[in-house]
Design an enzyme around this catalytic site. Sequence first.
Site, PDB file in Angstrom:
ATOM      1  N   TYR A  63     112.927 -32.321  45.174  1.00  0.00           N
ATOM      2  CA  TYR A  63     112.054 -33.426  45.563  1.00  0.00           C
ATOM      3  C   TYR A  63     112.528 -34.058  46.872  1.00  0.00           C
ATOM      4  O   TYR A  63     111.733 -34.286  47.794  1.00  0.00           O
ATOM      5  CB  TYR A  63     112.043 -34.464  44.444  1.00  0.00           C
ATOM      6  CG  TYR A  63     111.142 -35.649  44.678  1.00  0.00           C
ATOM      7  CD1 TYR A  63     109.757 -35.534  44.577  1.00  0.00           C
ATOM      8  CD2 TYR A  63     111.674 -36.911  44.974  1.00  0.00           C
ATOM      9  CE1 TYR A  63     108.926 -36.633  44.769  1.00  0.00           C
ATOM     10  CE2 TYR A  63     110.848 -38.011  45.166  1.00  0.00           C
ATOM     11  CZ  TYR A  63     109.480 -37.866  45.069  1.00  0.00           C
ATOM     12  OH  TYR A  63     108.664 -38.953  45.262  1.00  0.00           O
ATOM     13  N   SER A 102     109.361 -41.345  50.501  1.00  0.00           N
ATOM     14  CA  SER A 102     110.082 -41.872  49.333  1.00  0.00           C
ATOM     15  C   SER A 102     111.417 -42.420  49.785  1.00  0.00           C
ATOM     16  O   SER A 102     111.931 -42.057  50.860  1.00  0.00           O
ATOM     17  CB  SER A 102     110.311 -40.749  48.313  1.00  0.00           C
ATOM     18  OG  SER A 102     111.150 -41.162  47.253  1.00  0.00           O
ATOM     19  N   THR A 112     104.267 -46.007  38.538  1.00  0.00           N
ATOM     20  CA  THR A 112     103.156 -45.066  38.649  1.00  0.00           C
ATOM     21  C   THR A 112     103.311 -43.995  37.582  1.00  0.00           C
ATOM     22  O   THR A 112     104.185 -44.089  36.714  1.00  0.00           O
ATOM     23  CB  THR A 112     103.140 -44.399  40.031  1.00  0.00           C
ATOM     24  OG1 THR A 112     104.276 -43.510  40.135  1.00  0.00           O
ATOM     25  CG2 THR A 112     103.217 -45.439  41.141  1.00  0.00           C
ATOM     26  N   LYS A 131     110.673 -34.493  50.622  1.00  0.00           N
ATOM     27  CA  LYS A 131     110.456 -35.797  51.243  1.00  0.00           C
ATOM     28  C   LYS A 131     111.217 -35.935  52.560  1.00  0.00           C
ATOM     29  O   LYS A 131     110.710 -36.542  53.513  1.00  0.00           O
ATOM     30  CB  LYS A 131     110.838 -36.915  50.264  1.00  0.00           C
ATOM     31  CG  LYS A 131     109.954 -36.973  49.020  1.00  0.00           C
ATOM     32  CD  LYS A 131     108.498 -37.250  49.379  1.00  0.00           C
ATOM     33  CE  LYS A 131     107.644 -37.477  48.141  1.00  0.00           C
ATOM     34  NZ  LYS A 131     106.252 -37.854  48.464  1.00  0.00           N
TER      35      LYS A 131
END
Length: 291
Positions: free
Chosen positions: A149, A136, A184, A153
């Site tokens: 998060y 990401s 998405t 990543k």
Amino acid sequence: MTDPKVWIVTGAGRGMGAEITKAALAAGHRVVATGRDPQRVAAVLGESDDLLVVKLDVTQRADAGAAAQAALDRFGRIDVLVNNAANFYAGFFEETSDKQVRAQLETNLFGPMNVTRAVLPIMRAQRGGHVITITSLAGQIGLEFVAAYATSKFGLEGWMESLRFDVAPYGIRTTIVEPGFFRTELLVEDASTIWAELSIDDYAPRTAAAIPGWRTMNGQQAGDPAKLGTALVTIADLDEPPLRWVACADAVEAIEQKARDLLAQIDAHRQLSSSLAHDDAAPNSPRATAA
């Protein structure tokens, strides 16, 4: 096109995973499309002689082993693994519980490791393969409200950078894909997005402002997952695929700025940083001269 390859794509029931699968099939490749809900995956992708849908929860090593074996049984080899499955725990660090942080790492970091452990012995036996892992923009740049998060990543980035040295002698290539904001289902609540479960008064006003902002972003992201899927097939077909591929203009701009900032920070303190060696290791010391 190049000779058909056998792909495994995780998280293929929606978003990037579905579009990567469709692009690989359209290019004439064979795909093992996986997801926690194989019925959903099949409904999204339809039927094809070149498609095998397999249940795979990436947090379960037994699932990973079974998916790799299913690929061998159906197609005889595995050429490309795309570690795509992920979810998104959003919130300030102190409001994100320890349980949630560990759950984020189980899916986004240990999940790809589980699947890759299952696939690498097959690729080593073939003396060839390509491991592609979707990280990401948040794997290069820490952002507000995404501490858990970003941790997952950033971990993927370090793992993949090191993994390439392990597997290169066996003809296995690696590519890190760093997408920006794509349209998405990652920001769909109850599907992929989980908010921090704790509440701390100091953070409350900022949390109350941040959540609506993330909610309104869903469906407005600039990146087109279908175009990413097609581009990734191009990347995978290269004789020398990149070790890192930055995907979408927003990620290119942000990561370029991060690179400039890093160089500027190094240069700002270069003298202090370079003054920390033992005196006997200095370039003009007797020991260094004798060596």
